[in-house]
Scaffold this motif. Structure first.
Motif, mmCIF file in Angstrom:
data_model
loop_
_atom_site.group_PDB
_atom_site.id
_atom_site.type_symbol
_atom_site.label_atom_id
_atom_site.label_comp_id
_atom_site.label_asym_id
_atom_site.label_seq_id
_atom_site.Cartn_x
_atom_site.Cartn_y
_atom_site.Cartn_z
ATOM 1 N N THR A 24 0.848 -1.188 0.000
ATOM 2 C CA THR A 24 0.000 0.000 0.000
ATOM 3 C C THR A 24 0.879 1.231 0.000
ATOM 4 O OG1 THR A 24 -1.784 1.178 1.136
ATOM 5 C CG2 THR A 24 -0.163 0.122 2.531
ATOM 6 N N ASP A 25 0.399 2.267 -0.682
ATOM 7 C CA ASP A 25 1.115 3.537 -0.673
ATOM 8 C C ASP A 25 0.086 4.642 -0.857
ATOM 9 O OD1 ASP A 25 3.301 5.150 -0.393
ATOM 10 O OD2 ASP A 25 4.431 4.230 -2.013
ATOM 11 N N VAL A 79 -0.558 12.200 -0.529
ATOM 12 C CA VAL A 79 -1.212 13.146 0.375
ATOM 13 C C VAL A 79 -1.007 14.566 -0.144
ATOM 14 C CG1 VAL A 79 -1.297 14.001 2.753
ATOM 15 C CG2 VAL A 79 -0.799 11.588 2.303
ATOM 16 N N VAL A 126 1.985 17.127 0.384
ATOM 17 C CA VAL A 126 3.191 16.349 0.675
ATOM 18 C C VAL A 126 3.701 15.731 -0.629
ATOM 19 C CG1 VAL A 126 4.178 14.411 1.954
ATOM 20 C CG2 VAL A 126 2.404 15.845 2.998
ATOM 21 N N HIS A 127 2.820 14.984 -1.305
ATOM 22 C CA HIS A 127 3.202 14.313 -2.543
ATOM 23 C C HIS A 127 2.742 15.061 -3.785
ATOM 24 C CE1 HIS A 127 2.893 11.154 0.578
ATOM 25 N NE2 HIS A 127 4.047 10.804 0.085
ATOM 26 N N ASP A 137 12.384 12.575 3.694
ATOM 27 C CA ASP A 137 11.756 12.178 4.955
ATOM 28 C C ASP A 137 10.586 13.100 5.259
ATOM 29 O OD1 ASP A 137 10.977 11.697 7.549
ATOM 30 O OD2 ASP A 137 13.003 11.391 8.275
ATOM 31 N N HIS A 138 9.394 12.519 5.271
ATOM 32 C CA HIS A 138 8.181 13.317 5.498
ATOM 33 C C HIS A 138 8.208 14.064 6.817
ATOM 34 C CE1 HIS A 138 5.851 10.296 2.842
ATOM 35 N NE2 HIS A 138 6.535 11.149 2.145
ATOM 36 N N PHE A 139 8.881 13.473 7.791
ATOM 37 C CA PHE A 139 8.765 14.019 9.136
ATOM 38 C C PHE A 139 10.008 14.802 9.555
ATOM 39 C CE2 PHE A 139 5.767 10.462 9.231
ATOM 40 C CZ PHE A 139 4.630 11.157 9.589
ATOM 41 N N GLY A 166 9.039 18.364 10.635
ATOM 42 C CA GLY A 166 8.046 18.535 11.698
ATOM 43 C C GLY A 166 8.357 17.806 12.993
ATOM 44 N N ALA A 167 9.289 16.868 12.952
ATOM 45 C CA ALA A 167 9.450 15.973 14.108
ATOM 46 C C ALA A 167 10.224 16.620 15.258
ATOM 47 C CB ALA A 167 10.163 14.701 13.670
ATOM 48 N N MET A 219 13.622 8.741 9.643
ATOM 49 C CA MET A 219 12.650 8.941 10.722
ATOM 50 C C MET A 219 11.410 8.082 10.477
ATOM 51 S SD MET A 219 11.590 10.215 13.492
ATOM 52 C CE MET A 219 11.911 11.791 14.276
ATOM 53 N N GLU A 220 10.925 8.110 9.219
ATOM 54 C CA GLU A 220 9.754 7.310 8.907
ATOM 55 C C GLU A 220 10.036 5.826 9.160
ATOM 56 O OE1 GLU A 220 8.254 7.965 4.966
ATOM 57 O OE2 GLU A 220 6.914 6.236 5.082
ATOM 58 N N LEU A 256 10.233 5.177 12.886
ATOM 59 C CA LEU A 256 8.916 5.151 13.520
ATOM 60 C C LEU A 256 8.221 3.828 13.252
ATOM 61 C CD1 LEU A 256 7.589 8.727 12.674
ATOM 62 C CD2 LEU A 256 8.147 7.833 14.945
ATOM 63 N N ASN A 281 -1.796 8.691 7.978
ATOM 64 C CA ASN A 281 -1.403 10.081 7.749
ATOM 65 C C ASN A 281 -1.445 10.804 9.091
ATOM 66 O OD1 ASN A 281 -1.407 9.432 5.052
ATOM 67 N ND2 ASN A 281 -3.345 10.446 4.599
ATOM 68 N N LEU A 282 -0.318 11.378 9.467
ATOM 69 C CA LEU A 282 -0.202 12.034 10.772
ATOM 70 C C LEU A 282 0.253 13.480 10.581
ATOM 71 C CD1 LEU A 282 1.870 9.342 12.693
ATOM 72 C CD2 LEU A 282 -0.581 9.775 12.917
ATOM 73 N N ARG A 317 1.827 15.270 12.717
ATOM 74 C CA ARG A 317 3.154 15.420 13.328
ATOM 75 C C ARG A 317 3.451 14.116 14.082
ATOM 76 N NH1 ARG A 317 -0.624 18.005 15.482
ATOM 77 N NH2 ARG A 317 -1.455 17.253 17.438
ATOM 78 N N VAL A 318 4.692 13.945 14.457
ATOM 79 C CA VAL A 318 5.065 12.743 15.194
ATOM 80 C C VAL A 318 4.722 12.931 16.664
ATOM 81 C CG1 VAL A 318 6.974 11.291 15.925
ATOM 82 C CG2 VAL A 318 6.896 12.170 13.592
ATOM 83 N N GLY A 333 2.693 -1.317 5.284
ATOM 84 C CA GLY A 333 1.988 -0.058 5.429
ATOM 85 C C GLY A 333 2.900 1.098 5.180
ATOM 86 N N ASN A 334 2.404 2.277 5.449
ATOM 87 C CA ASN A 334 3.270 3.444 5.328
ATOM 88 C C ASN A 334 2.750 4.590 6.183
ATOM 89 O OD1 ASN A 334 1.153 3.780 3.111
ATOM 90 N ND2 ASN A 334 2.150 5.782 3.153
ATOM 91 N N LEU A 335 3.678 5.497 6.473
ATOM 92 C CA LEU A 335 3.391 6.703 7.247
ATOM 93 C C LEU A 335 3.618 7.903 6.344
ATOM 94 C CD1 LEU A 335 5.298 6.190 10.626
ATOM 95 C CD2 LEU A 335 2.836 6.278 10.310
ATOM 96 N N SER A 336 2.686 8.842 6.373
ATOM 97 C CA SER A 336 2.888 10.103 5.671
ATOM 98 C C SER A 336 2.511 11.239 6.604
ATOM 99 C CB SER A 336 1.989 10.199 4.427
ATOM 100 O OG SER A 336 2.455 9.393 3.399
ATOM 101 N N ARG A 337 3.108 12.383 6.354
ATOM 102 C CA ARG A 337 2.620 13.582 6.988
ATOM 103 C C ARG A 337 1.310 13.961 6.307
ATOM 104 N NH1 ARG A 337 3.561 18.753 5.841
ATOM 105 N NH2 ARG A 337 5.273 18.335 4.404
#
Lengths: 311, 311
Positions: free
Chosen positions: A43-44, A47, A50-51, A305-307, A310-311, B1-2, B5, B88-89, B91-92, B118-122
């Motif tokens: 899955t991907d 957003v 972001v993308h 790196d998405h974060f 913001g991290a 970071m992603e 996490l 989708n978050l 922020r961390v 899976g995946n994490l996005s901002r």
């Protein structure tokens, strides 16, 4: 309304497949898996902000949302089969939905993929696709299979998408960002030839680094061998190699091939017109060492790196 | 970071399964599908300000995001196997992530589900889960299988979740909203017994209506037979039946059973302690007819629609 929208824009999207016992419209899809195969799931998500941003046409987003998932299957050597689509939309925009569906549908048909389910929610714009594919048992390409003294290859011309994104609408390279080519036929052809494979989403340097880390080896790359497109050469000249390595959003494949399978690879690549380039060689140790005519070059790039901010 | 996490919060979540050839960490997951089974795929999302708000604890969201997908598999009579998670978050928030993962993990283990990717996005907070399950070929429960003169059943006590949501934190019914019980063992037990099945996300009236429409028949329901929990009875008294029908977020099953299989159903329900209630009977025609002691009652409810206000 939600059911209406799904029926109007998404029912029947993609290819018709006889292994779809039940598609969109029940609580879940029901699918026949052929004997002797393993299931490949990924899955991907794309957003907003972001993308992509407001300059990205809906048709391109439909293509990209599917392409980034097809690229993951390509990296496994899998044959794509079924997709699910989860859309969060701030409001109903029938024109946007129609164009999105058209972009999705065209790429899905090209790869024989059926859209078998999904859902629509109100929310900030984001697009999550799940892809299922099939691979003959034991033949999947993993990241972890490379050994020292193998050849390192990459497909296409990485860096074009990142340069196209910077260039903005209207530039010739922009299409490489908006309509990436998932290397599905190449991935399938690499079964039994490549020892390890990864797709490039965060840039050649970062993603090849991940393949090497998983395989517990390093690699020597020769800068003069990096494939640079004429457009990227025109834009960046002697600095183009940095974009090739750092780019991102390429959705090309990086893979390793044992020496004794090189002839087989080159033959397949020629006969099927796959654009692949040998860029170096794996070695024992760790990390990527770059050289130009025998001189080691310094290059560090963390990848996207998405974060990070913001991290 | 992603990647950090994901490793810290999501690697190894859920049950350990021997059919997971490759889980989190490569380009896609690689899974063994047993012979003689069909694959069941579904996806559902929880979106901030639509499906939950700031009062929803992260632990509950981890549970619910998986539960709503497990419920879709339950409605198909499928055995859950593998999940993918797309987060989708904005922020961390490590505390939030840890609690979310704990809620997800507990329910996943309970149902033998492995998180395989899976995946994490901002992005604005939203949670999309994809579930894959298995069902012996030909035994899936569909919406379209009901015939006239069959019995209509529902599990549990619908309406509690909707009432719990209205009541706000601290109320006893609130747990039915925050921690719905996906009826997976019931769905599996209904293979070969139920003629049609659907899970209740938008309310008994709306979702049973969908089952009937797919089956091209109608149903007569007797209001006195609707299962009303003591909590709902205490809250709404004689009007509780309206909430039972209109509720939403129940994740109970509504299903039909041919008369000749009623004894078998009741026996299974007793022996495994499934809370099921016969609420009426299908008929030829269309739509749901409600009656109270022989008098036809008027009830219309469109069901929940995300886009009803904004479209």
């Amino acid at each position: 309304m939600e059911a209406d929208l799904i029926a109007r824009h998404f029912a029947g999207l993609g290819a018709a497949r006889t292994d779809v016992r039940l598609g969109v419209g029940d609580d879940a899809a029901l699918l026949a898996v052929p004997a002797g195969h393993e299931l490949v799931l990924t899955t991907d998500a794309l957003v907003d902000q972001v993308h992509f941003d407001a300059r990205s046409p809906a048709h391109s987003l439909g293509h990209r949302a599917l392409a980034v998932n097809l690229s993951d299957l390509a990296a496994m050597g899998a044959t794509p089969a079924w997709a699910l689509l989860s859309l969060n939309l701030p409001r109903v925009d029938e024109v946007w939905l129609g164009q999105f569906a058209t972009g999705f549908d065209a790429l899905a048909r090209q790869h024989g993929v059926a859209l078998v389910g999904g859902n629509l929610s109100r929310g900030s714009l984001s697009i999550t696709v799940q892809m299922a594919g099939l691979v003959p048992a034991g033949q999947a390409l993993l990241r972890a299979g490379a050994q020292p003294d193998e050849l390192v290859y990459v497909s296409g011309t990485p860096g074009d998408a990142a340069q196209g994104l910077l260039a903005g609408p209207g530039s010739a390279l922009r299409a490489r960002f908006e309509y990436p080519t998932p290397r599905v036929p190449l991935g399938i052809a690499l079964r039994g030839i490549a020892s390890a494979c990864i797709d490039l989403s965060d840039g050649l340097y970062a993603d090849l680094g991940r393949l090497l880390a998983a395989s517990r080896c390093g690699a020597d790359l020769e800068l003069r061998r990096l494939p640079v497109s004429p457009g990227l050469e025109a834009a960046l000249g002697g600095e183009a190699w940095r974009r090739v390595l750092a780019g991102g959003e390429d959705y090309e494949l990086a893979f390793t091939v044992p020496l004794q399978r090189q002839a087989e690879l080159e033959k397949v690549a020629r006969s099927q017109d796959f654009p692949v380039t040998c860029i170096g060689r794996t070695r024992s140790g760790a990390g990527i060492r770059l050289s130009l005519d025998g001189n080691v070059m310094d290059f560090t790039h963390p990848g996207f790196d998405h974060f990070a901010a913001g991290a």
